[in-house]
Design an enzyme around this catalytic site. Structure first.
Site, PDB file in Angstrom:
ATOM      1  N   ARG A   7       0.827  -1.207   0.000  1.00 60.23           N
ATOM      2  CA  ARG A   7       0.000   0.000   0.000  1.00 60.23           C
ATOM      3  C   ARG A   7       0.866   1.264   0.000  1.00 60.23           C
ATOM      4  O   ARG A   7       0.413   2.348  -0.374  1.00 60.23           O
ATOM      5  CB  ARG A   7      -0.910  -0.044   1.232  1.00 60.23           C
TER       6      ARG A   7
ATOM      7  N   LYS B 171      10.977   0.097   6.475  1.00 57.50           N
ATOM      8  CA  LYS B 171      11.296  -0.538   7.754  1.00 57.50           C
ATOM      9  C   LYS B 171      10.071  -1.320   8.233  1.00 57.50           C
ATOM     10  O   LYS B 171       9.095  -0.752   8.711  1.00 57.50           O
ATOM     11  CB  LYS B 171      11.669   0.511   8.809  1.00 57.50           C
ATOM     12  N   PRO B 172      10.125  -2.657   8.077  1.00 58.71           N
ATOM     13  CA  PRO B 172       8.989  -3.453   8.557  1.00 58.71           C
ATOM     14  C   PRO B 172       8.999  -3.553  10.079  1.00 58.71           C
ATOM     15  O   PRO B 172      10.024  -3.274  10.719  1.00 58.71           O
ATOM     16  CB  PRO B 172       9.224  -4.822   7.926  1.00 58.71           C
TER      17      PRO B 172
ATOM     18  N   GLY C 137       0.776   2.549  12.088  1.00 58.46           N
ATOM     19  CA  GLY C 137       1.032   1.973  13.408  1.00 58.46           C
ATOM     20  C   GLY C 137       0.199   2.697  14.448  1.00 58.46           C
ATOM     21  O   GLY C 137      -0.845   3.280  14.132  1.00 58.46           O
ATOM     22  N   SER C 138       0.676   2.682  15.679  1.00 60.07           N
ATOM     23  CA  SER C 138      -0.106   3.240  16.778  1.00 60.07           C
ATOM     24  C   SER C 138      -0.071   4.764  16.762  1.00 60.07           C
ATOM     25  O   SER C 138       0.883   5.377  16.274  1.00 60.07           O
ATOM     26  CB  SER C 138       0.444   2.721  18.105  1.00 60.07           C
TER      27      SER C 138
ATOM     28  N   GLU D 291      -1.208   6.548   9.107  1.00 65.05           N
ATOM     29  CA  GLU D 291      -2.362   5.650   9.266  1.00 65.05           C
ATOM     30  C   GLU D 291      -2.281   5.109  10.685  1.00 65.05           C
ATOM     31  O   GLU D 291      -1.456   4.238  10.965  1.00 65.05           O
ATOM     32  CB  GLU D 291      -2.294   4.515   8.242  1.00 65.05           C
ATOM     33  N   LEU D 292      -3.103   5.641  11.574  1.00 61.92           N
ATOM     34  CA  LEU D 292      -2.910   5.366  13.003  1.00 61.92           C
ATOM     35  C   LEU D 292      -4.040   4.511  13.578  1.00 61.92           C
ATOM     36  O   LEU D 292      -4.706   3.803  12.848  1.00 61.92           O
ATOM     37  CB  LEU D 292      -2.752   6.699  13.734  1.00 61.92           C
TER      38      LEU D 292
ATOM     39  N   ARG E 230     -11.891 -10.811  11.821  1.00 61.94           N
ATOM     40  CA  ARG E 230     -10.887 -10.904  10.761  1.00 61.94           C
ATOM     41  C   ARG E 230      -9.548 -10.503  11.371  1.00 61.94           C
ATOM     42  O   ARG E 230      -9.481  -9.587  12.185  1.00 61.94           O
ATOM     43  CB  ARG E 230     -11.265  -9.935   9.628  1.00 61.94           C
TER      44      ARG E 230
ATOM     45  N   CYS F 182      -6.738  -2.286  12.445  1.00 64.87           N
ATOM     46  CA  CYS F 182      -7.132  -0.924  12.812  1.00 64.87           C
ATOM     47  C   CYS F 182      -8.595  -0.692  12.463  1.00 64.87           C
ATOM     48  O   CYS F 182      -9.254   0.157  13.039  1.00 64.87           O
ATOM     49  CB  CYS F 182      -6.255   0.077  12.093  1.00 64.87           C
TER      50      CYS F 182
ATOM     51  N   GLU G  23      -8.322   0.935  21.814  1.00 66.81           N
ATOM     52  CA  GLU G  23      -8.363  -0.025  20.728  1.00 66.81           C
ATOM     53  C   GLU G  23      -8.068  -1.406  21.334  1.00 66.81           C
ATOM     54  O   GLU G  23      -7.032  -1.583  21.971  1.00 66.81           O
ATOM     55  CB  GLU G  23      -7.265   0.382  19.740  1.00 66.81           C
TER      56      GLU G  23
HETATM   57  P1  NAP Z   1       3.560   0.415  16.614  1.00 66.52           P
HETATM   58  O1  NAP Z   1       4.107  -0.088  17.860  1.00 66.52           O
HETATM   59  O2  NAP Z   1       3.264   1.855  16.484  1.00 66.52           O
HETATM   60  O3  NAP Z   1       4.566  -0.070  15.470  1.00 66.52           O
HETATM   61  C1  NAP Z   1       4.371   0.225  14.114  1.00 66.52           C
HETATM   62  C2  NAP Z   1       5.709   0.377  13.446  1.00 66.52           C
HETATM   63  O4  NAP Z   1       6.396   1.467  14.033  1.00 66.52           O
HETATM   64  C3  NAP Z   1       6.626  -0.822  13.574  1.00 66.52           C
HETATM   65  O5  NAP Z   1       7.385  -0.940  12.397  1.00 66.52           O
HETATM   66  C4  NAP Z   1       7.524  -0.420  14.741  1.00 66.52           C
HETATM   67  O6  NAP Z   1       8.783  -1.035  14.708  1.00 66.52           O
HETATM   68  C5  NAP Z   1       7.692   1.045  14.461  1.00 66.52           C
HETATM   69  N1  NAP Z   1       8.084   1.834  15.621  1.00 66.52           N
HETATM   70  C6  NAP Z   1       7.782   1.653  16.913  1.00 66.52           C
HETATM   71  N2  NAP Z   1       8.353   2.623  17.665  1.00 66.52           N
HETATM   72  C7  NAP Z   1       9.026   3.426  16.808  1.00 66.52           C
HETATM   73  C8  NAP Z   1       9.824   4.595  16.961  1.00 66.52           C
HETATM   74  N3  NAP Z   1      10.030   5.160  18.145  1.00 66.52           N
HETATM   75  N4  NAP Z   1      10.353   5.164  15.861  1.00 66.52           N
HETATM   76  C9  NAP Z   1      10.151   4.622  14.644  1.00 66.52           C
HETATM   77  N5  NAP Z   1       9.425   3.505  14.430  1.00 66.52           N
HETATM   78  C10 NAP Z   1       8.859   2.922  15.508  1.00 66.52           C
HETATM   79  O7  NAP Z   1       2.192  -0.273  16.237  1.00 66.52           O
HETATM   80  P2  NAP Z   1       1.882  -1.802  16.200  1.00 66.52           P
HETATM   81  O8  NAP Z   1       1.534  -2.252  17.561  1.00 66.52           O
HETATM   82  O9  NAP Z   1       2.942  -2.542  15.462  1.00 66.52           O
HETATM   83  O10 NAP Z   1       0.611  -1.817  15.239  1.00 66.52           O
HETATM   84  C11 NAP Z   1      -0.667  -1.701  15.705  1.00 66.52           C
HETATM   85  C12 NAP Z   1      -1.197  -0.294  15.503  1.00 66.52           C
HETATM   86  O11 NAP Z   1      -1.181   0.028  14.116  1.00 66.52           O
HETATM   87  C13 NAP Z   1      -2.619  -0.180  15.925  1.00 66.52           C
HETATM   88  O12 NAP Z   1      -2.834   0.996  16.646  1.00 66.52           O
HETATM   89  C14 NAP Z   1      -3.384  -0.118  14.608  1.00 66.52           C
HETATM   90  O13 NAP Z   1      -4.604   0.535  14.681  1.00 66.52           O
HETATM   91  C15 NAP Z   1      -2.419   0.579  13.739  1.00 66.52           C
HETATM   92  N6  NAP Z   1      -2.724   0.307  12.345  1.00 66.52           N
HETATM   93  C16 NAP Z   1      -3.290   1.308  11.624  1.00 66.52           C
HETATM   94  C17 NAP Z   1      -3.630   1.086  10.307  1.00 66.52           C
HETATM   95  C18 NAP Z   1      -4.246   2.182   9.511  1.00 66.52           C
HETATM   96  O14 NAP Z   1      -4.207   2.102   8.310  1.00 66.52           O
HETATM   97  N7  NAP Z   1      -4.800   3.211  10.121  1.00 66.52           N
HETATM   98  C19 NAP Z   1      -3.375  -0.143   9.702  1.00 66.52           C
HETATM   99  C20 NAP Z   1      -2.794  -1.153  10.479  1.00 66.52           C
HETATM  100  C21 NAP Z   1      -2.469  -0.895  11.808  1.00 66.52           C
HETATM  101  P3  NAP Z   1       9.209  -2.107  15.835  1.00 66.52           P
HETATM  102  O15 NAP Z   1       8.444  -3.319  15.528  1.00 66.52           O
HETATM  103  O16 NAP Z   1      10.647  -2.267  15.630  1.00 66.52           O
HETATM  104  O17 NAP Z   1       8.859  -1.506  17.146  1.00 66.52           O
END
Ligand code: NAP
Length: 490
Positions: A169, A184-185, A238-239, A260-261, A288, A294, A391
């Site tokens: 995407r 960066k995954p 991400g979050s 996209e949070l 799902r 999210c 969430e």
């Molecule tokens: P996350 O903790 O925010 O992590 C997302 C990404 O950010 C990961 O690649 C993570 O890497 C990286 N990251 C974390 N801390 C960082 C920092 N300080 N600097 C740079 N990168 C950093 O979120 P998650 O728990 O993986 O994912 C769940 C969240 O994503 C939920 O809130 C969900 O709603 C949201 N989400 C939103 C959408 C949308 O389109 N709105 C779609 C999918 C998910 P690391 O793994 O190395 O920490």
């Protein structure tokens, strides 16, 4: 790890960083472990990028930019189309790999390959359709020309819950627009991205256009890239808490950003809804991806005249769910991503029950290897319960009831998030009122899943900035230039 097919597949996934068209180890040879959340076992060790590796990836993206941004759009489109074809051919490998590292049932992983692949096809079509404008200024003294240009090297950060689709995407529109990228995954699910980048190489993406850094220290590595003046765009999924931090960092370089949070989706069922369809929609919107989406329905807001019947029917269906490793036949609910996720979901359920909610089914951590939480249904959830504010990101249905339409709207909008809402009603005027009254970036009106690469995906309020997919998606990676030239007849 259970069978030779999995061993073979994992053996084929590159374990290095992909920088400037080369797979290479991280500086100092550091690695980190990727685990299978259904067993807790390590499935592969992969290179762990340092700050220096991150900067090297940006060097490569910056060097490749002049040539890629001037490559004819049709040529870029054909590469993306080839990537779509290859992904379709290799669907089974990608599905299996996602199930191994993320945990979702194999059938859902296959669905994600289809969905994720469609971004490649959609943006291969969009690449050649970027247009400008030409016309006389209102005074008639000059000609105004508006053109679109790729923004430059981009940094794309993806989450673990949709390891393939969140990458395609972002990567597909960036490449379609003529941008180069560093990806960066998430550290929990880097393998799918590595396999995908190998596919992009096979599809003909030139060296340096896409670079991948896996890292266990995303904070410092990302900060170094974001603060580098060569970077022009940050796209993050991400979050909300991490997104806010990154926005602060991006402000220094006035970077273009797409965010996209998080979400906290309301799912409203009116008394005039088709209840059979509402139940089907609810199950899809909630379960799902093991509830780790999210877009997952977070708060079921159901009219009091049907709330009991709705809760009973959902509970009956949940009783038939099968929890287990996503590769096992008939499994509908896989593990949560890690211990932290299990603790969070447990705490939300505990708090809801302590506040007076009725636990209809589930509610417990499963006693088995891996990080499993039972599919759960809570009804009569009381106002003030944490589960209505946060969430959930797990397989938990939380039901509250209402009597008046105004109350349903007030409850639905009573959140700092605004990613998606769902409404079930057979009253057309009421449906139209919901389109106008709900504070949401997306709305499922009598449907439980809305995601589509041809549609603008994104949120209001704390759910984010910008849109991914649709005609809007490519514009996140383009910048506008306006040129004025004197009237050529003067
Ligand atoms: P996350 O903790 O925010 O992590 C997302 C990404 O950010 C990961 O690649 C993570 O890497 C990286 N990251 C974390 N801390 C960082 C920092 N300080 N600097 C740079 N990168 C950093 O979120 P998650 O728990 O993986 O994912 C769940 C969240 O994503 C939920 O809130 C969900 O709603 C949201 N989400 C939103 C959408 C949308 O389109 N709105 C779609 C999918 C998910 P690391 O793994 O190395 O920490």
């Amino acid at each position: 790890m259970s069978d030779t097919r999995e061993t073979d597949l994992l053996g084929h996934v590159p374990d290095g960083l992909y920088i400037g068209g080369q797979w290479r180890p991280a500086t100092g040879g550091r690695t980190f472990a990727v685990t299978d959340p259904s067993t807790g076992e390590t499935v592969k060790e992969i290179a762990d990028a340092s700050v220096e590796d991150g900067v090297a990836a940006l060097d490569a993206a910056s060097e490749a930019f002049p040539s890629w941004s001037t490559t004819p759009a049709r040529h870029r489109a054909e590469i993306l189309r080839r990537a779509f074809d290859l992904l379709t051919e290799r669907k089974d490998d990608f599905a299996l790999l996602m199930t191994i590292e993320m945990g979702k049932p194999l059938k859902e992983s296959a669905g994600e390959v289809t969905y994720g692949g469609e971004f490649l096809r959609w943006f291969s079509e969009e690449a050649a359709h970027v247009q400008g404008r030409y016309g006389a200024n209102p005074e008639g003294t000059g000609r105004m020309i508006v053109t679109q240009h790729p923004v430059g090297p981009c940094y794309l950060i993806t989450p673990w819950n949709f390891p393939l689709a969140m990458a395609t995407r972002k990567i597909a529109p960036a490449l379609a627009a003529g941008c180069t990228v560093v990806v960066k995954p998430a550290s929990q699910t880097p393998l799918t991205t590595s396999l995908f980048v190998q596919l992009l190489e096979d599809a003909g993406v030139p060296a340096g256009v896409v670079n991948v850094i896996n890292t266990s220290t995303s904070g410092p590595v990302s900060e170094a890239i974001i603060s580098d003046p060569r970077l022009r765009k940050l796209s993050f999924t991400g979050s909300t808490s991490v997104g806010e931090k990154l926005l602060e960092q991006a402000a220094v370089g006035v970077l273009r950003t797409s965010m996209e949070l998080g979400g906290n989706a309301p799912f409203i069922v009116f008394e005039d809804a088709d209840l059979d369809k509402a139940v089907e929609g609810a199950l899809a919107a909630k379960f799902r991806n093991i509830g780790e989406a999210c877009t997952a329905a977070n708060r079921f807001i159901v009219h009091s005249s049907i709330a009991e019947e709705f809760a009973r029917r959902i509970t009956d269906r949940v009783r038939d769910f099968r929890t287990g490793r996503g590769t096992d036949e008939g499994v509908t609910i896989g593990p949560l991503i890690d211990e932290r996720a299990v603790e969070k979901v447990s705490e939300l359920v505990r708090d809801a029950v302590a506040n007076g909610a009725t636990l209809r089914i589930g509610g417990e951590v499963l006693e088995r290897p891996g990080t499993f939480f039972a599919a759960t249904v809570l009804s009569d959830v009381r106002p003030g319960s944490q589960i209505l504010r946060e969430e959930i990101f797990g397989p938990v249905v939380a039901i509250v009831s209402f009597t008046e339409e105004d109350d349903a709207v007030r409850l639905a909008n009573d959140t700092e998030f605004g990613l998606i809402s769902y409404v079930y009603t057979q009253n057309l005027a009421r449906g139209m009122r919901m389109i106008e009254r709900l504070e949401t970036g997306m709305l499922g009106l009598n449907v439980g899943v809305v995601s589509n690469p041809a549609a603008p995906f994104g949120g209001w309020k704390l759910s984010g900035l910008g849109r991914e997919g649709g005609a809007e998606g490519i514009h996140e990676y383009l910048q506008t230039k306006y040129t004025l030239t004197p009237d050529p007849f003067a």
